[in-house]
Design a protein around this motif. Sequence first.
Motif, mmCIF file in Angstrom:
data_model
loop_
_atom_site.group_PDB
_atom_site.id
_atom_site.type_symbol
_atom_site.label_atom_id
_atom_site.label_comp_id
_atom_site.label_asym_id
_atom_site.label_seq_id
_atom_site.Cartn_x
_atom_site.Cartn_y
_atom_site.Cartn_z
ATOM 1 N N GLY A 184 -1.610 -0.479 -2.593
ATOM 2 C CA GLY A 184 -1.208 0.654 -1.249
ATOM 3 C C GLY A 184 -0.657 -0.666 0.497
ATOM 4 N N ASP A 185 -1.098 0.460 1.184
ATOM 5 C CA ASP A 185 -1.194 -0.093 2.771
ATOM 6 C C ASP A 185 -1.877 -1.228 3.277
ATOM 7 N N THR A 186 -2.504 -0.754 2.407
ATOM 8 C CA THR A 186 -4.462 -1.704 2.905
ATOM 9 C C THR A 186 -4.958 -2.670 1.483
ATOM 10 N N SER A 239 -0.076 -0.976 -7.667
ATOM 11 C CA SER A 239 -0.330 -0.168 -6.588
ATOM 12 C C SER A 239 -2.009 -0.243 -5.606
ATOM 13 N N LYS A 268 3.273 1.764 10.194
ATOM 14 C CA LYS A 268 2.827 0.558 9.068
ATOM 15 C C LYS A 268 2.848 -1.133 9.807
ATOM 16 N N ASP A 295 4.687 -3.523 -3.881
ATOM 17 C CA ASP A 295 5.014 -2.376 -4.852
ATOM 18 C C ASP A 295 6.270 -1.383 -5.032
ATOM 19 N N LYS A 296 7.023 -1.766 -3.766
ATOM 20 C CA LYS A 296 8.320 -0.819 -3.474
ATOM 21 C C LYS A 296 8.539 -1.805 -3.037
ATOM 22 N N LYS A 337 -9.473 -4.779 -5.578
ATOM 23 C CA LYS A 337 -8.680 -4.546 -6.178
ATOM 24 C C LYS A 337 -8.629 -6.617 -7.225
#
Length: 295
Positions: free
Chosen positions: A142-144, A140, A31, A85-86, A149
Amino acid sequence: MAGSREIRNKIKSVKNTQKITRAMEMVAASKMRKAQERMRKARPYGEKIRNVAAHMSRASTEYKHPFLIERDTVKRVGVIVVTSDKGLCGGLNTNILRRALNEMKRWQAEGEEIEVCCIGNKGLGFMNRIGAKVISHVVSLGDTANIEKLIGAIKIVLDGYTNDRFDRVYVFYNRFVNTMKQEPTMELLLPLSDDRFGNNKGDEETSPKKLWDYIYEPEAKSVIDDVMIRYVEALIYQAVTENMASEQSARMVAMKAASDNAGNLINELTLIYNKSRQAAITKELSEIVGGAAAV
């Protein structure tokens, strides 16, 4: 000393954890490369829109965009905090949140009111815990990074500056330097300064010191408004992509360190297990020899 069975169970547990951390390390490495590629692809657009905004800000027009007007006094500050987010990415979020908190305490000591926009779940949770006034957030992702958003949360802050709700707007994020280094960064987002437009460049084609004249259609106000908003959105999008690349790099390094520590712990437990087993064998031999001698 723990029994052999307990030590074996401990070794098994640590090995299972090591498998997880190794898998997460490989996923983060994959990633990370993709995140770095997206970050690099976003830079040409950011550079081009910067040049356009720089020339338009120096163009001979009667209209001056609110983003270019610096306030005489600063009483209200808008803050955009970009986090992940994580978790499981080392001290990445802790470093940027600590820097944001220190700056917010300094502004509060000077009597300034602070409102926060959070991009990322970790930053949102932290700001809620310390009782900060959160006016917008987006989680949220995501990875992109997806600009669609981000626009909703960003628009609240931009409209707040336009309507004199804020006198200054800052953005906090982790700037990607390399795989091993990510810098917690604070930048002045609004008002747009000359440093943002790169006045130190010597290229006559892109230098904003050179006055440009344009013919606007339909009018200067609508064109300049759109360009300035797109420019600020590009700045925040670039900050989010930088933070995502930093997140994956930090997670890869953290998981590699966790895997190495698990390996060291397995070696130590294996040594303890071998000593415990050898002591049990020696005790049994001593009992056998003692029994034979007694007979």
